[in-house]
Design an enzyme around this catalytic site. Sequence first.
Site, short mmCIF file in Angstrom:
data_model
loop_
_atom_site.label_atom_id
_atom_site.label_comp_id
_atom_site.label_asym_id
_atom_site.label_seq_id
_atom_site.Cartn_x
_atom_site.Cartn_y
_atom_site.Cartn_z
N PHE A 186 0.85 -1.18 0.00
CA PHE A 186 0.00 0.00 0.00
C PHE A 186 0.89 1.24 0.00
O PHE A 186 2.08 1.17 0.32
CB PHE A 186 -0.90 -0.01 1.24
CG PHE A 186 -2.37 -0.10 0.92
CD1 PHE A 186 -2.85 -1.08 0.06
CD2 PHE A 186 -3.28 0.79 1.47
CE1 PHE A 186 -4.20 -1.16 -0.24
CE2 PHE A 186 -4.64 0.71 1.18
CZ PHE A 186 -5.10 -0.26 0.33
N HIS B 97 -11.91 12.14 0.20
CA HIS B 97 -12.02 10.74 0.61
C HIS B 97 -12.09 10.56 2.12
O HIS B 97 -12.79 9.69 2.61
CB HIS B 97 -10.82 9.98 0.07
CG HIS B 97 -10.80 8.52 0.42
ND1 HIS B 97 -11.82 7.67 0.06
CD2 HIS B 97 -9.91 7.76 1.10
CE1 HIS B 97 -11.53 6.44 0.49
NE2 HIS B 97 -10.40 6.48 1.14
N ARG C 45 -3.36 10.69 6.14
CA ARG C 45 -3.53 9.30 6.58
C ARG C 45 -2.95 8.34 5.54
O ARG C 45 -3.10 8.55 4.35
CB ARG C 45 -5.02 8.99 6.76
CG ARG C 45 -5.28 7.55 7.10
CD ARG C 45 -6.74 7.29 7.37
NE ARG C 45 -7.59 7.36 6.19
CZ ARG C 45 -7.72 6.38 5.29
NH1 ARG C 45 -7.01 5.27 5.42
NH2 ARG C 45 -8.53 6.51 4.27
N GLN D 201 -8.34 14.61 3.24
CA GLN D 201 -7.63 13.76 2.28
C GLN D 201 -8.40 13.61 0.97
O GLN D 201 -9.60 13.34 0.98
CB GLN D 201 -7.40 12.36 2.88
CG GLN D 201 -6.67 11.43 1.91
CD GLN D 201 -6.13 10.20 2.61
OE1 GLN D 201 -6.86 9.25 2.88
NE2 GLN D 201 -4.85 10.23 2.93
N LEU E 171 -14.83 5.26 -5.42
CA LEU E 171 -13.46 4.90 -5.04
C LEU E 171 -12.91 3.73 -5.86
O LEU E 171 -13.58 2.72 -6.05
CB LEU E 171 -13.46 4.52 -3.55
CG LEU E 171 -12.15 4.00 -2.97
CD1 LEU E 171 -11.07 5.07 -2.99
CD2 LEU E 171 -12.37 3.51 -1.53
N GLU F 78 -6.57 1.93 -3.45
CA GLU F 78 -5.12 1.99 -3.57
C GLU F 78 -4.55 0.59 -3.80
O GLU F 78 -3.47 0.42 -4.35
CB GLU F 78 -4.57 2.56 -2.26
CG GLU F 78 -3.14 2.96 -2.26
CD GLU F 78 -2.85 3.86 -1.06
OE1 GLU F 78 -3.42 4.96 -0.99
OE2 GLU F 78 -2.09 3.43 -0.19
N HIS G 235 -8.44 11.26 -2.26
CA HIS G 235 -7.92 9.98 -2.74
C HIS G 235 -7.52 10.16 -4.21
O HIS G 235 -8.30 10.71 -4.99
CB HIS G 235 -8.98 8.89 -2.62
CG HIS G 235 -8.42 7.50 -2.74
ND1 HIS G 235 -7.98 6.98 -3.93
CD2 HIS G 235 -8.21 6.54 -1.81
CE1 HIS G 235 -7.53 5.75 -3.72
NE2 HIS G 235 -7.66 5.46 -2.44
#
Lengths: 557, 326
Positions: free
Chosen positions: A113, A337, A372, A226, A238, A241, A228
């Site tokens: 990740f 996100h 994050r 945040q 979404l 990731e 994304h």
Amino acid sequence: MLRHDIVVVGAGLAGQRAALAAAEAGHDVALVSKLHPLRSHSGAAQGGINAAIGAEDSVETHIYDTVKGADYLGDQDAIEFFCQQAGPTVIEMEHFGTIFSRGDDGSLARRAFGGAGFPRTIYAADRTGLALLQGIYERLGTETIRMYNEWFLLSIIVRQGRVQGITAFDRKTSEVEGIAAKAVIVATGPAGRIYGRTTNAHSCTGDGVAAAYRAGANLKDMEFVQFHPTALLESSILITEGARGEGGILTNAQGERFMARYAPHVLDLASRDVVSRAIVTEVREGRGFPGGYVNLELMHLGREKIESRLQEICDFSRSFAGVDPVTEPIPVYPAQHYMMGGVGTNMRGETNVPGLYAAGEAACVSIHGANRLGGNSLLETLVFGKQAGVAAATYVSGTPEPTLLPADVEREVTRFRALWDRKEGESPSALRTELQKTMDQFVGIYRDPDELFRALRQVRALQERYRNVRVADSATAYNIDLSDAIEVGFLLDLAEVIVVGAIARTESRGAHTRVDFPARDDKNWMKHTIARWTPGGPELSYSPVAYTRWEPKERVY
Amino acid sequence: MFAAEKLITVPFDVYRYDPARGGEPRYQHYELQLAPHTPVLTGLLRIRDELDPTLTLRYSCRSAICGSCAMLVNSKSRLVCRTPVGPEVAEHGRIVVDPMRNQPVVRDLVVDQTPFWDRYEQMEPHLIPDPQRPMPEGRTTLMTPAQVDRFKDTPRCIACAACYSACPAVEADPEFPGPMALAKLYRFVVDPRDGGHQARLRKIQTSGLWLCLRCHLCTEACPKEVRPSERIRDLKELAVRAQGGTEPGSRHAIGFLKNIEEGGTLNEMKLVRQTSGLIGTAKAAGQGIRLVRKKPEMLKRPKTIEGIDEVRKLYRALEKDEEVPL
């Protein structure tokens, strides 16, 4: 009037984990949620949950990655505790029944990740949130908990310096009830619907965060939002990731793997703030595709891998963008996100208001600081959900009965009726749409001071118009015109805090990028923003970041 | 990718009903200009925002994962968030939206899901500890990818109740737990961590498993390819293999199997006996006599078919091919 020892508001992962901990301690626990618990937005989390359980990995590296990912705004004592709890938490969820993906040896499968030194993201295909939500809900079913499904929070009542309960209404009847409680745990998730381009569900309207703020709780670091990097074009749904963790790459219109320019070492697996800025820069400098997007390419991974490990992504891309990731690139652009900020808590989930706790995305401990890492939010819900449940359980044991007075409830009923009876005025959806346009346009990834001030003026003008919001629907059963009107009020309050915090913070750190202050400023700004409600708007103050062992360094990926 | 599409006129006929106010359910007509790939949900929300804020529905994630927005679109169970308007208009000329079936209407498109959730709860949907095999201290259990595969697609279930809405057995028999609950039960029955496999199978044999009509409408309705009817079939097989014929449903299945193996064709008289036993058969004698009057050939013992050896060979081959029982 209803009464329980502990009322948990919000029944996603954090709320359910808190309720479980409180019920295990033997208390009378109520779980209040505007959705059925299994419909909570935790279930939409895709990629995975971090735990350094691999032989080559270590808790120490997980801590370091999180500290660095947070751009040194995370509290290091909390991050240490958080990462230490990761292994036991994942093991516990497996024992509760969660169905994870497995390696050939039968152990939990892991994937790479962003911003992580090792592949430490444990997953269940690309529906890890759903798997965990099912796991915790199944376990919760073995405890006695009073469920208030599809009940809508109106307010948290604080009097005599402590929490006395909440008011809420049953969506089936629209009857307002007071629920007296010694302790209230807010776990209502984010307020992503402040933005139009968001991966968040329609229901993510920050109800509990706003109610806590109005009741006197401090909000922390709200300006850190945040984005994304990979949301589907148009719908902003979404794309995990994990797609890049499995080997997916980002390319621009010239076919370039552009992340080489921004993160030469880890390329597409840089931290989310870094990748999102890179995509926006590519598009702004003319290297995006017409319509303003870049490509996420998975084709080289092969059908078998894509369809097994990224099953939902295939489904989403085909259904919502008309592309088949097996044969075509996925068109993506960043979208709101996650909110690093939230109700300020310590490691036990305690807020500045006695009896009020918060956990999950609704809270800010802070472990995510200014940005994050992917895979840390699912972990946060469970680690700090449990902490809040345990702390609330201890608190109520030594606390006298709550005194929720009929007058407390009457006050809310009066306001509620006044809102509902206003048949002429501003439509909630028009106010919401204008708010979302404002935030999308002016409070995004790159923040310009003039635009931020413009946003603040517009948000305040919307707040003014909101005083005249109308509810056209007078039906009592499942009145979403009514709930929309209440939600827009929550969104507006929280948007104001985000903008005010962003204007004040004259530096760039993590997800907060000021075009006029492009560098991080540790001397002046290594501190948490604290916002307190006043009738004239949020009043800001600052609190120190907790340090243990990690000196701030330049962040390079 | 969706090319820039011309907008089309989308006529909606939406079910409206408020039981609290009485009156009759009706359809309300709305029209919007939408790109063909626009989800029906987006259309409904635009109706709310632009035309009629009194329309109500249940929705949340808009990405087919929260399970809130199952409804009937032109009579088919769908998640409206991932049903594009274009193909519906092309096929039906309009979009008729109804609430799901088999659950009472709360208002408009919102149904009361209590019966659905109650049946889910009846499955004891949680791991039952196995005293012989406690969870390992300080580590996870091991589960091979092959064991994970045995869950099939049941972990994808989002509890949207589209299957429950589509199921005629749910409509006909309040005893029937419904496809989702049974798929959930299957998920526990194949879980190597669960200590309740046998008890679960024993219980479900006599509490609704055999009421499934095998119409597969649930599998057709499921937006997440959970294929509940196939998992119900698996449950029946596991139940029979573990416990044999415990009640008429399983005895009927076993009798059927034996009949074909013996003679290659059905011996209906024998099957009645096998299913209901002597006393049960005697009780149904009245019905039997009426049947025989209409169809006297039933009394004849069917001849063993030619090529019975081939049938038996197939049986042997299939037996070898079977998965190892639990």
